[in-house]
Design an enzyme around this catalytic site. Sequence first.
Site, PDB file in Angstrom:
ATOM      1  N   HIS A  55       0.859  -1.182   0.000  1.00 44.82           N
ATOM      2  CA  HIS A  55       0.000   0.000   0.000  1.00 44.82           C
ATOM      3  C   HIS A  55       0.899   1.236   0.000  1.00 44.82           C
ATOM      4  CE1 HIS A  55      -3.923  -1.870   1.747  1.00 44.82           C
ATOM      5  NE2 HIS A  55      -3.278  -2.735   0.977  1.00 44.82           N
ATOM      6  N   GLU A  57       0.889   3.898   1.752  1.00 40.74           N
ATOM      7  CA  GLU A  57       1.315   4.347   3.073  1.00 40.74           C
ATOM      8  C   GLU A  57       2.482   3.520   3.598  1.00 40.74           C
ATOM      9  OE1 GLU A  57      -1.793   3.611   2.001  1.00 40.74           O
ATOM     10  OE2 GLU A  57      -3.276   4.326   3.446  1.00 40.74           O
ATOM     11  N   CYS A  86      -6.410   2.132   5.707  1.00 38.59           N
ATOM     12  CA  CYS A  86      -7.067   0.889   6.117  1.00 38.59           C
ATOM     13  C   CYS A  86      -6.484   0.460   7.471  1.00 38.59           C
ATOM     14  CB  CYS A  86      -6.833  -0.196   5.066  1.00 38.59           C
ATOM     15  SG  CYS A  86      -5.105  -0.739   4.961  1.00 38.59           S
TER      16      CYS A  86
END
Length: 154
Positions: A55, A57, A86
């Site tokens: 992801h 991030e 998330c």
Amino acid sequence: MTADLDAAMARALELAAAAQEWGDTPIGAVVLGPDGAVLAEAANEREKRGDPTAHAEVLALRAAAAVHGDGWRLTGCTLVVTLEPCTMCAGASVLSRVDRVVYGADDPKAGAAGSLWDVVRDRRLNHRPEVTAGIRAEESGALLRAFFRRQRGL
């Protein structure tokens, strides 16, 4: 909104748009150092790497830790991301000790910074970053909506 946050979100949106080139969900992230300078940036690369943890991030936090100078602790740093993190990414934000999480669009289906869960502000955890939501939310949401419309052939 400070100029630094606006510029960082603009860059995160550019990264998010680029993720579509390799078929990934358009999410971009930028990590700002304590002085506001960009330490690292990334886009989603799950499809590109074949890695479910790639992801934006997580990739940006890993890269920032490599250059921050305090090991894995990103004390004083800000994570700027186009979509609400998330659970995995919210957890990574807490564990990396960023001071602040700034995001664009809410994610009512999987958001863990207040929409569905609130991992980043859970009082049972030893670190709770400040959260700022809604920075350039319409642009972030529009990019995601357009991507999923194309994915569904609409």
